[in-house]
Design an enzyme around this catalytic site. Sequence first.
Site, PDB file in Angstrom:
ATOM      1  CD  GLU A 185      -0.655  -8.472   7.081  1.00 37.48           C
ATOM      2  OE1 GLU A 185       0.322  -8.165   6.390  1.00 37.48           O
ATOM      3  OE2 GLU A 185      -1.459  -9.382   6.759  1.00 37.48           O
ATOM      4  CE  LYS A 199      -1.564  -3.216  -0.272  1.00 36.21           C
ATOM      5  NZ  LYS A 199      -1.875  -2.933   1.158  1.00 36.21           N
ATOM      6  CG  ASP A 213      -5.122  -2.346   5.915  1.00 37.21           C
ATOM      7  OD1 ASP A 213      -5.879  -2.272   6.907  1.00 37.21           O
ATOM      8  OD2 ASP A 213      -3.917  -2.046   5.968  1.00 37.21           O
ATOM      9  CE1 TYR A 239       2.703  -4.224   5.918  1.00 40.16           C
ATOM     10  CE2 TYR A 239       3.576  -3.358   3.852  1.00 40.16           C
ATOM     11  CZ  TYR A 239       3.515  -3.343   5.242  1.00 40.16           C
ATOM     12  OH  TYR A 239       4.274  -2.438   5.941  1.00 40.16           O
ATOM     13  CG  HIS A 287      -3.510  -6.193   5.100  1.00 39.52           C
ATOM     14  ND1 HIS A 287      -3.447  -5.719   6.390  1.00 39.52           N
ATOM     15  CD2 HIS A 287      -2.552  -5.520   4.408  1.00 39.52           C
ATOM     16  CE1 HIS A 287      -2.499  -4.805   6.484  1.00 39.52           C
ATOM     17  NE2 HIS A 287      -1.925  -4.676   5.300  1.00 39.52           N
ATOM     18  NE  ARG A 299       3.353   1.079  -0.845  1.00 41.26           N
ATOM     19  CZ  ARG A 299       2.482   0.641   0.057  1.00 41.26           C
ATOM     20  NH1 ARG A 299       2.836   0.553   1.323  1.00 41.26           N
ATOM     21  NH2 ARG A 299       1.275   0.266  -0.294  1.00 41.26           N
TER      22      ARG A 299
HETATM   23  N1  LIG Z   1      -5.069   1.903   4.173  1.00 39.95           N
HETATM   24  C1  LIG Z   1      -3.742   1.879   4.174  1.00 39.95           C
HETATM   25  O1  LIG Z   1      -3.093   2.166   3.188  1.00 39.95           O
HETATM   26  C2  LIG Z   1      -3.019   1.518   5.439  1.00 39.95           C
HETATM   27  C3  LIG Z   1      -1.640   1.721   5.550  1.00 39.95           C
HETATM   28  C4  LIG Z   1      -1.006   1.374   6.750  1.00 39.95           C
HETATM   29  C5  LIG Z   1      -1.750   0.835   7.799  1.00 39.95           C
HETATM   30  N2  LIG Z   1      -3.087   0.635   7.621  1.00 39.95           N
HETATM   31  C6  LIG Z   1      -3.948   0.057   8.644  1.00 39.95           C
HETATM   32  O2  LIG Z   1      -4.213   0.962   9.687  1.00 39.95           O
HETATM   33  C7  LIG Z   1      -4.716   0.189  10.787  1.00 39.95           C
HETATM   34  C8  LIG Z   1      -4.029   0.630  12.079  1.00 39.95           C
HETATM   35  O3  LIG Z   1      -2.677   0.189  12.062  1.00 39.95           O
HETATM   36  P1  LIG Z   1      -1.675   0.561  13.261  1.00 39.95           P
HETATM   37  O4  LIG Z   1      -0.334   0.122  12.835  1.00 39.95           O
HETATM   38  O5  LIG Z   1      -1.884   1.951  13.684  1.00 39.95           O
HETATM   39  O6  LIG Z   1      -2.183  -0.421  14.397  1.00 39.95           O
HETATM   40  P2  LIG Z   1      -1.818  -0.317  15.963  1.00 39.95           P
HETATM   41  O7  LIG Z   1      -1.871  -1.713  16.467  1.00 39.95           O
HETATM   42  O8  LIG Z   1      -0.588   0.480  16.181  1.00 39.95           O
HETATM   43  O9  LIG Z   1      -3.045   0.521  16.566  1.00 39.95           O
HETATM   44  C9  LIG Z   1      -4.348   0.030  16.571  1.00 39.95           C
HETATM   45  C10 LIG Z   1      -5.082   0.688  17.720  1.00 39.95           C
HETATM   46  O10 LIG Z   1      -6.461   0.312  17.633  1.00 39.95           O
HETATM   47  C11 LIG Z   1      -6.923   0.171  18.967  1.00 39.95           C
HETATM   48  N3  LIG Z   1      -8.184  -0.556  18.983  1.00 39.95           N
HETATM   49  C12 LIG Z   1      -8.417  -1.883  18.929  1.00 39.95           C
HETATM   50  N4  LIG Z   1      -9.730  -2.133  19.010  1.00 39.95           N
HETATM   51  C13 LIG Z   1     -10.362  -0.927  19.114  1.00 39.95           C
HETATM   52  C14 LIG Z   1     -11.712  -0.519  19.239  1.00 39.95           C
HETATM   53  N5  LIG Z   1     -12.713  -1.416  19.272  1.00 39.95           N
HETATM   54  N6  LIG Z   1     -11.986   0.805  19.333  1.00 39.95           N
HETATM   55  C15 LIG Z   1     -10.994   1.726  19.300  1.00 39.95           C
HETATM   56  N7  LIG Z   1      -9.688   1.400  19.205  1.00 39.95           N
HETATM   57  C16 LIG Z   1      -9.376   0.081  19.096  1.00 39.95           C
HETATM   58  C17 LIG Z   1      -5.760  -0.538  19.665  1.00 39.95           C
HETATM   59  O11 LIG Z   1      -5.873  -0.458  21.075  1.00 39.95           O
HETATM   60  C18 LIG Z   1      -4.583   0.247  19.105  1.00 39.95           C
HETATM   61  O12 LIG Z   1      -4.269   1.368  19.896  1.00 39.95           O
HETATM   62  C19 LIG Z   1      -4.447  -1.265  10.408  1.00 39.95           C
HETATM   63  O13 LIG Z   1      -5.606  -1.861   9.874  1.00 39.95           O
HETATM   64  C20 LIG Z   1      -3.390  -1.136   9.350  1.00 39.95           C
HETATM   65  O14 LIG Z   1      -3.314  -2.279   8.517  1.00 39.95           O
HETATM   66  C21 LIG Z   1      -3.711   0.968   6.462  1.00 39.95           C
END
Ligand SMILES: NC(=O)c1ccc[n+]([C@@H]2O[C@H](COP(=O)([O-])OP(=O)(O)OC[C@H]3O[C@@H](n4cnc5c(N)ncnc54)[C@H](O)[C@@H]3O)[C@@H](O)[C@H]2O)c1
Length: 361
Positions: free
Chosen positions: A121, A78, A271, A97, A99, A19
């Site tokens: 983030e 990143k 992450d 980002y 994290h 990216r």
């Molecule tokens: N691996 C990757 O490449 C990648 C890419 C993009 C995003 N992400 C990650 O994905 C994750 C989610 O991001 P998002 O934008 O959807 O966040 P978001 O804030 O939109 O959603 C997170 C959800 O988790 C819920 N939550 C909190 N604590 C909880 C628990 N104990 N049990 C169940 N649910 C719970 C919240 O209520 C919320 O609905 C983040 O860590 C983000 O950084 C990873």
Amino acid sequence: MSQTCVIGLPTETKDRERRVALTPSAVASVVDRGHRVLVQAGAGEGAGFADNDYKEAGAELVAGPDDVWAAEVVVKVKEPQPAEYGYFRPDLTLFTYLHLAAEPELTRALVESGIHAYAYETLTERGLLPLLAPMSEIAGRAAAIIGAEKLSAAQGGSGTLMGGAAGVPPAKTLVIGMGVAGTMAARGLRGVDAHVTGVDVDLQRLYDHHLDGTIDATQVSETAAVAAHVRDADLVVGAALVPGARAPVVVTEEMIATMRPGSVVVDLAIDQGGCIATARPTSLSDPTYVEHGVVHYCVTNVPGQFPRTASAALSAAVAPRLLRLVADPTDPALEGALNVADGAVVHPVVASTFPDLPSRA
Ligand SMILES: NC(=O)c1ccc[n+]([C@@H]2O[C@H](COP(=O)([O-])OP(=O)(O)OC[C@H]3O[C@@H](n4cnc5c(N)ncnc54)[C@H](O)[C@@H]3O)[C@@H](O)[C@H]2O)c1
């Protein structure tokens, strides 16, 4: 910051990361505002943007990372990799980002350098995370595709097809955290006729998603109930987030050990440290490992494999906030983004994760 700012756009260095943070058209809009943009040669290549496209947009091409990191503001995708820590300095602003909850060494390097580091983030607008959402949307969609693929016998999975067949029930899938990433994963899984249960602590969110048909069933995030669903699941997608904090561990190792051999977990929350206890970061070059017979996919930069879409989506969200940052770093539109400044952690949740580091939270 000065009226005319020098902004650097480096080539990403994380494993197979393709990216770029700004598209040529976003660069043109930044240059139109009177700023200089230094683009490292080849920065957009992986996403399909040629050096010449940036030149025509008004950018200045520079040969290598030394030149681009000499800018006043560096905007990237990143978190900086260890080889880039040497570029940190007190008069540099970094917008990317980070994290940090999962990156103690990076956090220490940022603090010790005196840099001003703004994280995408944690930027918060009306309770939403507008700079995380575009990549969560893409990672969530990807998680459904990847989960379905990893369940195939050819990929080491149990050989379960998402939609089942006449007389054979569909795969059971569990999505932990029904925010942006979880919702998109659920939509993808429903799209291939899997059975989807959504787990969250936010009951309103579960209510809305159940009502609009994104999920078949809902489950409040309570240990015993989650354990029963995990035992039965073919695929678990982890997407729980508490902004800035280490991810809550919702799925324990004992739960993973009860899953059928060849079942799959995709932990997007890796992450931020992962919401599945057995998850540990993997790379796009080597994305999976097997633990307790369960295939684990825990890549920290999932959208990096869809660089054309992901770069355009990220750039659209980043460019207007970058312009605000260079105009006034204290602009309320950047609320929550500043993580590290002047030798201290300044984001309160990040600071509580690293009590041994200096903080001004
Ligand atoms: N691996 C990757 O490449 C990648 C890419 C993009 C995003 N992400 C990650 O994905 C994750 C989610 O991001 P998002 O934008 O959807 O966040 P978001 O804030 O939109 O959603 C997170 C959800 O988790 C819920 N939550 C909190 N604590 C909880 C628990 N104990 N049990 C169940 N649910 C719970 C919240 O209520 C919320 O609905 C983040 O860590 C983000 O950084 C990873």
